[in-house]
Design a protein around this motif. Structure first.
Motif, short mmCIF file in Angstrom:
data_model
loop_
_atom_site.label_atom_id
_atom_site.label_comp_id
_atom_site.label_asym_id
_atom_site.label_seq_id
_atom_site.Cartn_x
_atom_site.Cartn_y
_atom_site.Cartn_z
N GLN A 1 -0.28 11.51 26.83
CA GLN A 1 0.42 11.70 25.55
C GLN A 1 -0.21 10.82 24.47
O GLN A 1 -0.42 11.26 23.34
CB GLN A 1 1.91 11.34 25.74
CG GLN A 1 2.78 11.47 24.49
CD GLN A 1 2.95 12.91 23.99
OE1 GLN A 1 2.62 13.86 24.70
NE2 GLN A 1 3.40 13.06 22.77
N TYR A 2 -0.51 9.57 24.83
CA TYR A 2 -1.12 8.63 23.88
C TYR A 2 -2.46 9.19 23.37
O TYR A 2 -2.73 9.19 22.16
CB TYR A 2 -1.32 7.27 24.56
CG TYR A 2 -2.14 6.29 23.76
CD1 TYR A 2 -1.59 5.58 22.69
CD2 TYR A 2 -3.50 6.07 24.06
CE1 TYR A 2 -2.35 4.69 21.95
CE2 TYR A 2 -4.26 5.20 23.32
CZ TYR A 2 -3.68 4.50 22.27
OH TYR A 2 -4.45 3.64 21.53
N VAL B 1 -0.64 2.32 27.50
CA VAL B 1 -0.13 1.66 28.71
C VAL B 1 -0.69 0.24 28.77
O VAL B 1 -1.90 0.03 28.66
CB VAL B 1 -0.54 2.44 29.98
CG1 VAL B 1 -0.22 1.64 31.24
CG2 VAL B 1 0.15 3.79 30.03
N SER B 2 0.22 -0.74 28.89
CA SER B 2 -0.27 -2.12 29.02
C SER B 2 -0.39 -2.44 30.51
O SER B 2 0.59 -2.45 31.23
CB SER B 2 0.67 -3.11 28.32
OG SER B 2 1.90 -3.16 28.97
N ARG B 3 -1.60 -2.64 30.94
CA ARG B 3 -1.87 -2.92 32.36
C ARG B 3 -1.64 -4.40 32.64
O ARG B 3 -1.97 -5.24 31.82
CB ARG B 3 -3.33 -2.58 32.70
CG ARG B 3 -3.70 -1.15 32.38
CD ARG B 3 -3.67 -0.28 33.63
NE ARG B 3 -3.95 1.12 33.29
CZ ARG B 3 -3.31 2.13 33.79
NH1 ARG B 3 -2.30 1.92 34.63
NH2 ARG B 3 -3.61 3.36 33.48
N GLN C 1 -3.42 10.31 19.61
CA GLN C 1 -4.53 9.65 18.90
C GLN C 1 -5.58 10.65 18.44
O GLN C 1 -6.13 10.52 17.33
CB GLN C 1 -5.17 8.57 19.80
CG GLN C 1 -4.26 7.39 20.10
CD GLN C 1 -3.73 6.68 18.85
OE1 GLN C 1 -4.50 6.37 17.94
NE2 GLN C 1 -2.44 6.46 18.79
N ASP C 2 -5.85 11.67 19.27
CA ASP C 2 -6.80 12.74 18.87
C ASP C 2 -6.26 13.49 17.66
O ASP C 2 -6.99 13.77 16.70
CB ASP C 2 -7.02 13.73 20.03
CG ASP C 2 -7.88 13.12 21.13
OD1 ASP C 2 -8.50 12.06 20.87
OD2 ASP C 2 -7.91 13.68 22.24
N GLN C 3 -4.95 13.83 17.70
CA GLN C 3 -4.31 14.54 16.58
C GLN C 3 -4.43 13.72 15.30
O GLN C 3 -4.79 14.23 14.24
CB GLN C 3 -2.82 14.77 16.88
CG GLN C 3 -2.53 15.74 18.02
CD GLN C 3 -2.83 17.18 17.62
OE1 GLN C 3 -2.37 17.67 16.61
NE2 GLN C 3 -3.65 17.83 18.42
N ILE C 4 -4.12 12.43 15.42
CA ILE C 4 -4.16 11.54 14.24
C ILE C 4 -5.58 11.46 13.69
O ILE C 4 -5.80 11.56 12.48
CB ILE C 4 -3.62 10.13 14.63
CG1 ILE C 4 -2.11 10.20 14.89
CG2 ILE C 4 -3.93 9.09 13.55
CD1 ILE C 4 -1.54 8.98 15.59
#
Length: 563
Positions: free
Chosen positions: A279-280, A327-329, A284-287
């Motif tokens: 989703q992220y 996602v924060s790993r 980001q691609d859309q933006i």
């Protein structure tokens, strides 16, 4: 009394108390008479450092929660805040937080467990008083007997004895004074007391740390039948799998709730993070595409400019609605031991070794075995069978009564044990400590040696008293590894380490070319690194023919607690 069960609830369902540089706030959202706890807007600060910010905690009756998170994220601080009722918790819910070992006294271990039950003791005293009256106590006495029946008071001694037995106390040990036990055994008595009390909310922080494998299996089988609210911090994935119905993950100052045991949590978290990243990336691609279009055509023909404005509105709407976070790993540590090359066998040999702390009480009798640089051995067996003693015989700290221990002339052995933490000068930083221990080495070399075990930046130069127990353990590993031993003897190396750090330790051991002998209550670590299982029992050492999970099944069937 061990643990905490105070009841300083504040009015209006709000909690806001500061104790010892700790501030905890939250709003109780479950009904005051509910058997569940739901706290919204939960924030927790320690020494001015935010551990939790505006998050939610839900604990439902009948569920068993594993609390996970990296070392230093605040798991123990959260348990303490719950145990001290710094958070709003319904008053009728009794809480027991196991915090320290039982006090040393002349009370026997059995008495120490039974005497913790204050309500039962008060009721029994009152019943005795009423029964001694001329009128015979009447209705009041009947009510007390009803309550004692409900508490199963008549079986109190039997239950206390069974719990102690499960935790490794035979009849003689149950009659022994608590002052005659070591701190580790007194911790077991405190754990027995917590289980005996059977509180509405039971909080346990690393309860397996002072247990052998047999007692770990017994505790796992017992806790999986606990029917109230359990919150447990544990670094043992195996234990969490056996006990937990839910997992709470403490990360990025939030609490995330998962249904299921540890394995189910890993799978669910992995799937959620994969979807979140998809989703992220899509957003980001859309933006990026919209921004590029706006930049190219925002000042073009009327038609293109209108389309660019429309995309600007879409972009603003997406941002207002809240974009998916990356996602924060968790930052995974990488441990590294320096390879040492080979020594020709035999490297360490026991020949007809007999040992006892007194000649009348032998721990080992005429044992023969050898350990080489390709040995990866786990020692298992009940407490008192001599696992730590065997390691001390290997290093030469103890000398056999009979027989001999032969060591290769060039063999360097390093032993990790929990008491090494007492060697640390806590006023010093890890960096200064290493420079003092290994004089003549450049600062940069010492920084790199500590960095190999995941201690970097400020953590290297702050006083070690400000480090978590897990970080102190890493300083000890760095100190041991700098000696470049060919043989590592590890006695309970996982105490105070989080799950991710244990996995890093396992990986480092598997990549290293030296020999290893391990004593651990962590079935998963043994499974990861040991090639042989040796059972220490009845003055001898025998090789277990299966793997460690087979040994666990063997202990479980011995415990008599099978479902």
């Amino acid at each position: 009394m061990n643990g905490s069960s105070s009841s300083d609830n504040l009015s209006n369902g709000m909690g806001n108390l500061t104790i010892s540089d700790r501030t905890c706030t939250g709003v109780l959202c479950s009904h005051p008479l509910s058997r569940d706890i739901r706290i919204e807007s939960l924030s927790l600060t320690f020494h001015g450092h935010d551990l939790l910010l505006d998050t939610e905690l839900e604990l439902n009756y009948g569920r068993r929660y594993g609390l996970l998170g990296l070392n230093g994220c605040g798991k123990s601080t959260l348990l303490t805040s719950l145990g001290l009722r710094e958070l709003p918790i319904p008053e009728q819910m009794d809480i027991f937080h196991l915090t320290r070992e039982i006090e040393a006294s002349d009370m026997s271990s059995l008495e120490a467990v039974m005497n913790c039950d204050e309500e039962r003791l008060k009721l029994e005293e009152e019943a005795e008083r009423l029964a001694g009256q001329d009128a015979g106590g009447g209705e009041a006495l009947d009510r007390i007997y009803e309550r004692l029946d409900a508490m199963d008071a008549s079986t109190a001694e039997k239950r206390a004895a069974e719990i102690l037995n499960g935790l490794g106390f035979n009849k003689q040990m149950q009659a022994k004074k608590t002052r005659d036990f070591s701190g580790g055994w007194r911790m077991r008595i405190a754990l027995a007391r917590a289980l005996f009390m059977n509180p509405t909310v039971l909080l346990l922080d690393e309860p397996t740390n002072h247990l052998d494998l047999e007692a770990c299996v017994w505790l796992e089988e017992t806790l999986k039948k606990f029917e109230r609210i359990l919150v447990v911090v544990s670094h043992s994935q195996d234990f969490l799998n056996g006990v937990c119905t839910n997992i709470i993950h403490m990360q990025s100052r939030k609490l995330k709730m998962y249904t299921g045991n540890f394995d189910q949590y890993v799978q669910t978290r992995s799937e959620l993070e994969e979807n979140q990243m998809k989703q992220y990336k899509w957003e980001q691609d859309q933006i990026a595409n919209m921004k590029e279009y706006i930049a190219r055509f925002g000042h073009g023909s009327a038609k293109l400019a209108r389309q660019a404005q429309s995309k600007e509105k879409t972009l603003a709407k997406m941002e207002r609605g809240g974009l998916t976070e990356k996602v924060s790993r968790d930052k995974v540590l990488v441990f590294r031991f320096v390879d040492v090359g080979k020594l020709p066998p035999p490297v360490l040999q026991f020949v007809e070794v007999t040992f006892g702390y007194t000649p009348d009480t032998l721990i080992y009798k005429s044992i023969d075995f050898g350990v080489d640089l390709d040995s990866r051995v786990a020692l298992v067996g009940p407490n008192g069978a001599g696992k730590s003693t065997l390691l001390k015989l290997m290093t030469g700290e103890l000398v056999p009564l009979d027989g001999m221990v032969k060591r290769h002339n060039h063999l360097k052995i390093a032993q990790y044990h929990q008491h090494l933490a007492e060697k640390l000068d806590l006023e010093m930083s890890a960096l200064l400590y290493m420079i003092r221990e290994y004089p003549g080495n450049e600062e940069e070399k010492m920084r790199s040696a500590i960095g190999r075990f995941g201690l970097t930046g400020k953590a290297q130069v702050m006083p070690m008293k400000n480090l978590s127990d897990g970080q102190k353990s890493r300083v000890i590993f760095a100190w041991l590894a700098f000696r470049q031993p060919q043989m590592l003897l590890l006695d309970e190396p996982t105490n105070h380490l989080d799950i991710e750090t244990i996995d890093s330790l396992a990986e480092a051991l598997n990549e290293w070319d030296g020999g290893m002998v391990l004593v651990s209550h962590d079935f998963r670590l043994i499974n990861q690194v040991a090639k042989e299982i040796w059972v220490c029992e009845n003055q001898t050492i025998t090789r277990w023919e299966g793997d460690i999970m087979g040994f666990k099944e063997h202990l479980r069937s011995k415990s008599g607690l099978y479902d």
